[in-house]
Design a protein around this motif. Structure first.
Motif, PDB file in Angstrom:
ATOM      1  N   ILE A 195       0.852  -1.200   0.000  1.00 49.86           N
ATOM      2  CA  ILE A 195       0.000   0.000   0.000  1.00 49.86           C
ATOM      3  C   ILE A 195       0.884   1.244   0.000  1.00 49.86           C
ATOM      4  N   LYS A 196       0.295   2.343  -0.515  1.00 52.41           N
ATOM      5  CA  LYS A 196       1.064   3.596  -0.590  1.00 52.41           C
ATOM      6  C   LYS A 196       0.712   4.472   0.606  1.00 52.41           C
ATOM      7  N   THR A 197       1.722   5.148   1.142  1.00 54.59           N
ATOM      8  CA  THR A 197       1.478   6.136   2.185  1.00 54.59           C
ATOM      9  C   THR A 197       2.043   7.453   1.635  1.00 54.59           C
ATOM     10  N   SER A 198       1.687   8.653   2.152  1.00 54.34           N
ATOM     11  CA  SER A 198       0.786   8.813   3.267  1.00 54.34           C
ATOM     12  C   SER A 198      -0.679   8.810   2.816  1.00 54.34           C
ATOM     13  N   PHE A 199      -1.580   8.574   3.775  1.00 51.95           N
ATOM     14  CA  PHE A 199      -3.001   8.490   3.441  1.00 51.95           C
ATOM     15  C   PHE A 199      -3.586   9.898   3.305  1.00 51.95           C
ATOM     16  N   PRO A 200      -4.616  10.042   2.460  1.00 49.79           N
ATOM     17  CA  PRO A 200      -5.275  11.352   2.378  1.00 49.79           C
ATOM     18  C   PRO A 200      -5.907  11.738   3.715  1.00 49.79           C
ATOM     19  N   ARG A 201      -6.150  13.030   3.898  1.00 49.50           N
ATOM     20  CA  ARG A 201      -6.719  13.532   5.153  1.00 49.50           C
ATOM     21  C   ARG A 201      -7.938  14.380   4.852  1.00 49.50           C
ATOM     22  N   MET A 202      -8.891  14.338   5.753  1.00 48.43           N
ATOM     23  CA  MET A 202     -10.118  15.096   5.528  1.00 48.43           C
ATOM     24  C   MET A 202     -10.679  15.561   6.862  1.00 48.43           C
ATOM     25  N   ASP A 203     -11.150  16.814   6.894  1.00 47.25           N
ATOM     26  CA  ASP A 203     -11.805  17.303   8.110  1.00 47.25           C
ATOM     27  C   ASP A 203     -13.131  16.587   8.307  1.00 47.25           C
ATOM     28  N   TYR A 204     -13.495  16.424   9.554  1.00 38.47           N
ATOM     29  CA  TYR A 204     -14.791  15.817   9.886  1.00 38.47           C
ATOM     30  C   TYR A 204     -15.931  16.511   9.129  1.00 38.47           C
ATOM     31  N   ASP A 205     -15.950  17.867   9.149  1.00 38.42           N
ATOM     32  CA  ASP A 205     -17.041  18.608   8.485  1.00 38.42           C
ATOM     33  C   ASP A 205     -17.128  18.249   7.003  1.00 38.42           C
ATOM     34  N   GLU A 206     -15.960  18.144   6.394  1.00 33.93           N
ATOM     35  CA  GLU A 206     -15.898  17.834   4.972  1.00 33.93           C
ATOM     36  C   GLU A 206     -16.419  16.405   4.717  1.00 33.93           C
ATOM     37  N   ALA A 207     -16.038  15.485   5.600  1.00 28.45           N
ATOM     38  CA  ALA A 207     -16.499  14.093   5.452  1.00 28.45           C
ATOM     39  C   ALA A 207     -18.025  14.053   5.515  1.00 28.45           C
ATOM     40  N   ILE A 208     -18.578  14.824   6.440  1.00 25.30           N
ATOM     41  CA  ILE A 208     -20.044  14.837   6.563  1.00 25.30           C
ATOM     42  C   ILE A 208     -20.664  15.441   5.310  1.00 25.30           C
ATOM     43  N   ARG A 209     -20.103  16.569   4.832  1.00 23.90           N
ATOM     44  CA  ARG A 209     -20.688  17.214   3.650  1.00 23.90           C
ATOM     45  C   ARG A 209     -20.581  16.344   2.404  1.00 23.90           C
ATOM     46  N   GLN A 210     -19.490  15.644   2.266  1.00 21.79           N
ATOM     47  CA  GLN A 210     -19.299  14.884   1.021  1.00 21.79           C
ATOM     48  C   GLN A 210     -19.819  13.457   1.069  1.00 21.79           C
ATOM     49  N   PHE A 211     -19.896  12.908   2.311  1.00 29.53           N
ATOM     50  CA  PHE A 211     -20.231  11.475   2.404  1.00 29.53           C
ATOM     51  C   PHE A 211     -21.311  11.183   3.438  1.00 29.53           C
ATOM     52  N   GLY A 212     -21.656  12.185   4.274  1.00 24.82           N
ATOM     53  CA  GLY A 212     -22.715  12.001   5.265  1.00 24.82           C
ATOM     54  C   GLY A 212     -22.330  11.058   6.390  1.00 24.82           C
TER      55      GLY A 212
END
Ligand code: ASP
Length: 596
Positions: free
Chosen positions: A262-279
């Motif tokens: 697997i490749k690192t580093s992993f992408p990062r996302m703010d909680y708010d963004e995760a909710i807006r984009q994926f619920g």
């Protein structure tokens, strides 16, 4: 020699010890497949060569334990079995010892149809003999070993912490152990080693880890067990990025041990963004994100649809579902769990007829192909709640209700139509098969609607963001935590945080959580005191080992990767636990059990 026999061993003398997997009697020749941990090898007993042991071989039955001694021989070309590693050779036996007989088991390790799970768990020792279980347990061993090796190579010490301890708040009920010596008092089995690992930082062991059992008495689901194993770690002076780097390092090593780069580093996302984009706060990146499509409609359209104009309208795209029948569309409705008045539009064709302009824009915005399924989720006139204590958050509670309803539906649709889109099938390319993500900047507190008070979203030892400290008492809703989750394909693998290292702030947090000074002192006095003796800044994380192995094994239940798991009713069917205990034991403990 013994072990796996290969063509290069032809002509050598060998001993094979194992179970009789299968016996085929062709009269003057008896073939016995002998199974051990490394697989199955064929042994031949020939009447012509040795009548006495041929006669003995007639006694063999499934699961007898035997030792066969003989000469390794290449098989005739037409009898080579390409499906097994030892398929090119066989052992021609000149000696046979029956080491132990076996009762006919309730199912055979070689059965192709699986026995029902209760039977498998009751006779777990037979079940564990099956190839698939041998593979899973070996995988678990390799993964754990790779993680240990990696962490040790980075200077981490594995340090044990007690099982008989005090309650630690991880949000579940404790398993209690009564004390005989101090009647009426109880130890709690740890829900995690959280406070001990923090105390190890205070004790000067600046890099700690432990592959450790944790115990939580909570309602069980497929991916929960009352006792489970965490890869627990803590370090002094880290920024979150340093913790992430260590986790990425050991996950890379673990996946490599299982054969995946697997490749690192992993992408990062703010909680708010995760909710807006994926619920959801553990997005499955293999599936398309939402598209916000409210602005594709005119104000008039929204009014006609009775859709709240100021709340989000999100489109969920599920690839390659194809045209749905009316019945199939109807089946979607019960999959929608509406929170806070969220509304579902599952009939896109109908919307196309009434709102051709808007739907055209939606198709463009979502990038939908002709056979993709589009459903919309929006707010309704019934949405309300401006006076909610969290109403000033970036994602307000009303918006959250819509995103969360859509988020659950997005996952449910993807699961329902998995055969059609094929996204969950492993392609062999680790970059698309394993989609990792760091979710960061969670809110510090969650509001408990029933109890009408704030609760710690992670646990109460998590540090708030430096710049949000002043809002701890005045505006808890707006305080962000230095907390992070690592997510893989929509599963939360683990969570952690930078901790509070100052006693005054720890007290403030307990206070914000509605704990009185006395309560805080009686539950965590020892810890508050320890914080006063020179505590370095520290942080860490814990990941579920069982979950990681489950995903790597492609299993759909933790029970497939835990040697001796519990059922959904928290029972061990093999040893038959839990059980009542004797009156004498209860008397010793000063415990009386109420008869129901
Ligand atoms: N103790 C936490 C848990 O079990 C993990 C951590 O914060 O390190 O979830």
């Amino acid at each position: 020699m013994c072990g796996v026999l290969r063509p290069a061993d032809a002509g050598k003398k060998a001993v094979l010890m194992g179970w009789v997997n299968r016996r085929r009697d062709l009269g003057n020749l008896i073939f016995v497949d002998v199974r051990d941990r490394s697989g199955v090898t064929q042994v031949v007993f020939s009447e012509e060569l040795n009548a006495a042991i041929h006669a003995k071989a007639e006694l063999l039955r499934n699961e007898y334990v035997i030792a066969a001694i003989g000469t390794v021989k290449l098989r005739d070309a037409d009898t080579v079995n390409k499906n097994i590693p030892t398929g090119e050779v066989e052992l021609v036996a000149d000696e046979l010892r029956i080491l132990n007989e076996a009762k006919h088991p309730p199912f055979l390790p070689s059965d192709t149809a699986l026995a029902n799970e209760e039977v498998r768990l009751k006779y777990r020792y037979i079940d564990l003999r099956r190839d698939a279980m041998q593979f899973n347990i070996e995988l678990r061993h390799k993964v754990a070993l790779a993680i240990r090796d990696y962490l040790a190579s980075q200077g981490f010490f594995e340090i044990e912490t007690p099982f008989m301890t005090r309650s630690t708040p991880e949000g579940a009920r404790d398993y209690l152990v009564p004390s005989r010596v101090q009647p009426g008092t109880f130890y709690a089995l740890p829900q995690s080693p959280q406070l001990f690992k923090q105390i190890l930082m205070i004790s000067g062991f600046d890099k700690y880890f432990q592959i450790v059992r944790c115990f939580r008495d909570e309602d069980l689901r497929a991916d929960r067990q009352p006792e489970f194993t965490q890869i627990d770690l803590e370090m002094s002076y880290p920024q979150p990025e340093r913790v992430w780097e260590v986790v990425e390092g050991f996950l890379k090593a673990a996946f490599k041990a299982a054969g995946h780069e697997i490749k690192t580093s992993f992408p990062r996302m703010d909680y708010d963004e995760a909710i807006r984009q994926f619920g959801i706060d553990k997005p499955d990146l293999r599936l398309p994100a939402f598209a916000e499509v409210g602005d594709c409609f005119t104000a008039q359209d929204l009014e006609t649809l009775a859709v709240h104009p100021e709340l989000p309208v999100v489109a969920i795209r599920t690839p390659k579902v194809g045209e749905l029948s009316r019945k199939e569309r109807d089946d979607i409705k019960p999959m929608f769990n509406s929170k806070g008045g969220a509304k579902l539009f599952e009939d896109f064709k109908r919307l196309e007829k009434i709102f051709p302009q808007a739907t055209k824009k939606i198709l463009q915005r979502t990038g939908a192909a002709a056979d993709d399924l589009i459903v919309l989720v929006s707010g309704s006139g019934q949405s309300g709640g401006q006076d909610h204590p969290a109403s000033k958050r970036k994602v307000t509670p009303e918006e959250l209700a819509i995103y969360a309803s859509a988020g659950l539906l997005r996952v449910a649709l993807a699961q329902k139509y998995a055969d059609r889109h094929g996204i969950f099938k492993k392609s062999g390319n680790p970059e698309t098969d394993y989609r990792f993500l760091w979710v960061t900047n969670f809110p510090m507190f969650e509001y408990d609607e029933q109890e009408k008070r704030w609760m710690a979203a992670h646990h109460p030892f998590t540090s708030p963001h430096e710049e949000d400290m002043d809002k701890l008492e005045s505006d808890p809703a707006m305080v962000r935590a230095l907390a992070y989750d690592v997510v893989l394909n929509g599963t939360e693998l683990g969570s952690g945080s930078i901790r509070i290292h100052r006693q005054d702030i720890q007290r403030k947090i307990f206070h914000a959580l509605g704990m009185t000074e006395e309560e805080a002192k009686s539950r965590f006095g020892f810890f508050l005191e320890a914080l006063e003796y020179g505590t370095p800044p520290h942080g860490g994380i814990a990941l579920g080992l069982d979950r990681i192995v489950m995903i790597l094994a492609g299993a759909d239940s933790l029970r497939e990767v835990i040697p001796f798991p519990k059922t959904a009713a928290a029972k061990d069917l093999m040893v038959d636990a839990p059980t009542p205990v004797t009156d004498a034991q209860l008397r010793d403990l000063g415990i009386q059990v109420k008869k129901k």
